[in-house]
Design a protein around this motif. Structure first.
Motif, mmCIF file in Angstrom:
data_model
loop_
_atom_site.group_PDB
_atom_site.id
_atom_site.type_symbol
_atom_site.label_atom_id
_atom_site.label_comp_id
_atom_site.label_asym_id
_atom_site.label_seq_id
_atom_site.Cartn_x
_atom_site.Cartn_y
_atom_site.Cartn_z
ATOM 1 N N TYR A 102 3.705 -6.403 -31.326
ATOM 2 C CA TYR A 102 2.792 -6.415 -32.381
ATOM 3 C C TYR A 102 2.877 -7.677 -32.985
ATOM 4 O O TYR A 102 2.077 -7.988 -33.911
ATOM 5 C CB TYR A 102 3.856 -5.319 -33.234
ATOM 6 C CG TYR A 102 3.677 -3.943 -32.721
ATOM 7 C CD1 TYR A 102 2.524 -3.115 -32.666
ATOM 8 C CD2 TYR A 102 5.009 -3.494 -32.343
ATOM 9 C CE1 TYR A 102 2.810 -1.692 -32.204
ATOM 10 C CE2 TYR A 102 5.287 -2.286 -32.242
ATOM 11 C CZ TYR A 102 3.983 -1.515 -31.816
ATOM 12 O OH TYR A 102 4.118 -0.055 -31.308
ATOM 13 N N SER A 103 3.609 -8.900 -32.850
ATOM 14 C CA SER A 103 3.510 -9.957 -33.289
ATOM 15 C C SER A 103 4.350 -10.718 -32.468
ATOM 16 O O SER A 103 5.198 -10.753 -31.901
ATOM 17 C CB SER A 103 4.068 -10.117 -34.864
ATOM 18 O OG SER A 103 5.511 -9.843 -34.869
ATOM 19 N N THR B 29 5.172 -15.687 -32.451
ATOM 20 C CA THR B 29 4.876 -17.012 -32.727
ATOM 21 C C THR B 29 5.126 -17.559 -31.471
ATOM 22 O O THR B 29 5.518 -17.462 -30.438
ATOM 23 C CB THR B 29 5.944 -17.546 -33.588
ATOM 24 O OG1 THR B 29 7.269 -17.720 -32.845
ATOM 25 C CG2 THR B 29 6.335 -16.559 -34.831
ATOM 26 N N TYR C 242 0.441 -12.488 -23.897
ATOM 27 C CA TYR C 242 -0.508 -12.536 -25.009
ATOM 28 C C TYR C 242 -1.555 -13.241 -24.948
ATOM 29 O O TYR C 242 -1.719 -14.200 -24.201
ATOM 30 C CB TYR C 242 0.245 -13.411 -26.121
ATOM 31 C CG TYR C 242 1.718 -12.771 -26.762
ATOM 32 C CD1 TYR C 242 1.524 -11.451 -27.566
ATOM 33 C CD2 TYR C 242 2.872 -13.077 -26.363
ATOM 34 C CE1 TYR C 242 2.596 -10.885 -27.974
ATOM 35 C CE2 TYR C 242 4.169 -12.519 -26.921
ATOM 36 C CZ TYR C 242 3.924 -11.517 -27.621
ATOM 37 O OH TYR C 242 5.258 -10.832 -28.005
ATOM 38 N N SER D 212 -4.903 -10.336 -28.018
ATOM 39 C CA SER D 212 -3.789 -10.126 -28.950
ATOM 40 C C SER D 212 -4.353 -10.512 -30.445
ATOM 41 O O SER D 212 -4.164 -9.752 -31.470
ATOM 42 C CB SER D 212 -2.740 -11.057 -28.618
ATOM 43 O OG SER D 212 -2.144 -10.652 -27.536
ATOM 44 N N ARG E 27 3.166 -16.796 -37.626
ATOM 45 C CA ARG E 27 3.315 -15.443 -36.915
ATOM 46 C C ARG E 27 1.904 -14.675 -36.827
ATOM 47 O O ARG E 27 1.425 -14.361 -37.663
ATOM 48 C CB ARG E 27 4.306 -14.599 -37.773
ATOM 49 C CG ARG E 27 4.471 -13.195 -36.977
ATOM 50 C CD ARG E 27 5.867 -12.478 -37.294
ATOM 51 N NE ARG E 27 6.949 -13.043 -36.932
ATOM 52 C CZ ARG E 27 7.583 -13.187 -35.963
ATOM 53 N NH1 ARG E 27 7.172 -12.426 -34.636
ATOM 54 N NH2 ARG E 27 8.680 -14.046 -35.684
ATOM 55 N N HIS F 113 0.041 -11.617 -35.911
ATOM 56 C CA HIS F 113 -0.032 -10.098 -35.868
ATOM 57 C C HIS F 113 -1.039 -9.740 -34.970
ATOM 58 O O HIS F 113 -2.429 -9.862 -35.385
ATOM 59 C CB HIS F 113 0.192 -9.727 -37.418
ATOM 60 C CG HIS F 113 1.055 -9.992 -38.267
ATOM 61 N ND1 HIS F 113 2.321 -9.115 -38.045
ATOM 62 C CD2 HIS F 113 1.344 -10.988 -39.247
ATOM 63 C CE1 HIS F 113 3.103 -9.840 -38.846
ATOM 64 N NE2 HIS F 113 2.518 -10.870 -39.558
ATOM 65 N N THR F 114 -0.579 -8.897 -33.855
ATOM 66 C CA THR F 114 -1.870 -8.657 -32.937
ATOM 67 C C THR F 114 -2.538 -7.135 -33.513
ATOM 68 O O THR F 114 -2.169 -6.626 -34.531
ATOM 69 C CB THR F 114 -1.106 -8.383 -31.749
ATOM 70 O OG1 THR F 114 -0.285 -7.155 -31.923
ATOM 71 C CG2 THR F 114 -0.133 -9.392 -31.228
ATOM 72 N N SER G 192 -0.492 -4.176 -34.017
ATOM 73 C CA SER G 192 0.135 -3.928 -35.287
ATOM 74 C C SER G 192 -0.572 -3.263 -36.480
ATOM 75 O O SER G 192 -1.775 -2.893 -36.316
ATOM 76 C CB SER G 192 0.768 -5.312 -36.015
ATOM 77 O OG SER G 192 -0.134 -5.985 -36.430
ATOM 78 N N ARG H 203 -4.139 -8.520 -39.222
ATOM 79 C CA ARG H 203 -3.741 -8.488 -37.967
ATOM 80 C C ARG H 203 -5.141 -8.978 -37.336
ATOM 81 O O ARG H 203 -6.221 -8.692 -37.759
ATOM 82 C CB ARG H 203 -3.644 -7.119 -37.522
ATOM 83 C CG ARG H 203 -4.495 -5.870 -37.654
ATOM 84 C CD ARG H 203 -3.954 -4.738 -37.530
ATOM 85 N NE ARG H 203 -4.956 -3.490 -37.605
ATOM 86 C CZ ARG H 203 -5.698 -3.046 -36.610
ATOM 87 N NH1 ARG H 203 -5.507 -3.277 -35.365
ATOM 88 N NH2 ARG H 203 -6.843 -2.293 -37.042
#
Length: 381
Positions: free
Chosen positions: A2-3, A5, A324, A349, A366, A368-369, A372, A377
């Motif tokens: 979902y996320s 870095t 990702y 992503s 961060r 957010h894909t 999420s 996102r």
């Protein structure tokens, strides 16, 4: 997933054309269009007057080879806009061809699964002029009482090979490589200093950085040296050329082994074993590359981000492998409410306008894909 870095990942890969290397869009489009039309006029013997129209296709169009139509589709396959060849269709013409103003479920399923020839889907900047050339051919053949399918994939592939084939660079021929070689500033942008510093910083932070491009090494070295500097190779741990994406993702050790560039002899030699940092490899398969990365990192499972501008070649397959993906799309507003956006949300992503944009994000930013529920996102700009 979902996320994430970039602190979370071990390996970061970059595509080259229209990702790390930015082209002057208008001049490069005209160059590609002219080189392809020269092929059809001089080799396939089409009349030059055939290629008089340049429709304004975007990456979000899809080609229906049953009808010869280029279609801008909504999220569920409804037709927002349509061209037959290079001719824009009006409302009545669309309804005559598509009574429900929607493509067939068969074609929709093929598009969603990306089971369409890459040269006939407008999915990257290099394919836009290809689509424009094809559109003119369709209208010409209609005037000559065309009958049957509009599947011209082999015809287009022959033209693409003639213009962009690796041997054409050495021959200074084909209309593309020879023109760019002689006029680099007209077509290639210098890489932003922020982007170069970003690559350096990622390596300082302990990330393995690699370049993977379908372009061959001579061309890669020329434009990377111009855009970044003659020491461009020092920014990468590995350089993979002639990758023929997405083929590199679907091949194995036997069917597509790597070759290694040997600088002392200026030759490509068969290769097997542990890949060496700082070296250049051609062709190959992604499974073997990942096995080498696992050995290098002493990890059974590695975390990776791949960054590129071609949804099928750079995003679809890495995402299916569990990595990702960051999709580079500078005209994000053009995909709103389209089927192309649905594909982006399915396979990418996140989306960014450029690699330089990434350089200005905080190091611990961060992402957010699309998977999420975060309000920010997916699309970043």
């Amino acid at each position: 997933m979902y996320s994430f870095t970039l602190n979370d990942v071990d390996v970061i890969g970059f595509d080259m054309d229209y990702t790390l290397i930015e082209y002057h869009v208008e001049s490069t489009f005209q160059l590609c269009f002219n080189a392809l039309t020269d092929y059809f006029v001089n080799i396939e013997k089409f009349p030059s007057k055939v290629f008089s129209n340049i429709p304004q296709f975007l990456k979000s169009y899809f080609y229906d080879d049953d009808t010869g139509d280029f279609l801008l589709l909504d999220y569920n396959g409804g037709i927002l806009k349509a061209y037959h060849g290079a001719q824009l269709l009006n409302e009545q013409e669309i309804l005559q061809r598509y009574p429900d103003r929607c493509i067939s479920s068969t074609l929709l399923n093929k598009i969603v699964a990306y089971e369409i020839p890459s040269v006939l889907s407008v999915n990257s900047s290099f394919f836009i002029p290809t689509a424009a050339v094809l559109s003119n051919i369709i209208n010409y053949l209609d005037l000559n009482e065309h009958v049957g399918s509009y599947n011209y994939s082999q015809l287009i592939q022959n033209a693409v090979k003639h213009v962009y084939g690796a041997s054409q660079f050495a021959k200074h021929a084909g209309g593309f490589f020879d023109e760019i070689t002689d006029n680099l500033p007209k077509y290639i942008k210098r890489c932003a200093s922020a982007t170069i510093d970003y690559l350096k910083d990622l390596r300082i932070r302990g990330k393995i950085i690699y370049l993977m491009t379908t372009s061959h090494y001579d061309y890669t070295d020329m434009i990377m040296s111009y855009a970044i500097g003659i020491d461009w190779r020092s920014l990468f741990d590995f350089i993979l050329v002639d990758a023929a994406k997405p083929l590199i993702f679907t091949s194995d050790h036997v069917s597509r082994p790597f070759t290694k560039y040997c600088e002392n002899s200026n030759r490509w030699e068969p290769f097997s074993g542990q890949m060496e940092k700082g070296s250049v490899y051609a062709e190959g398969n992604f499974n073997e590359f990942c096995e080498n990365l696992s050995m290098l990192l002493n990890k059974q499972s590695i975390s990776m981000v791949y960054i590129g501008d071609n949804l099928k070649a750079d995003v679809l397959h890495p995402s299916k492998l569990g990595f990702y993906t960051i999709f580079v799309l500078d005209q994000q507003d053009t995909v709103d409410n389209t089927l192309f956006r649905r594909l982006i949300e399915s396979y990418a992503s996140v989306v960014v306008p450029s690699v330089e944009f990434l350089a200005y994000l905080p190091k611990d930013f961060r992402f957010h894909t699309f998977a999420s529920n975060a309000s920010n996102r997916g699309f970043l700009n």
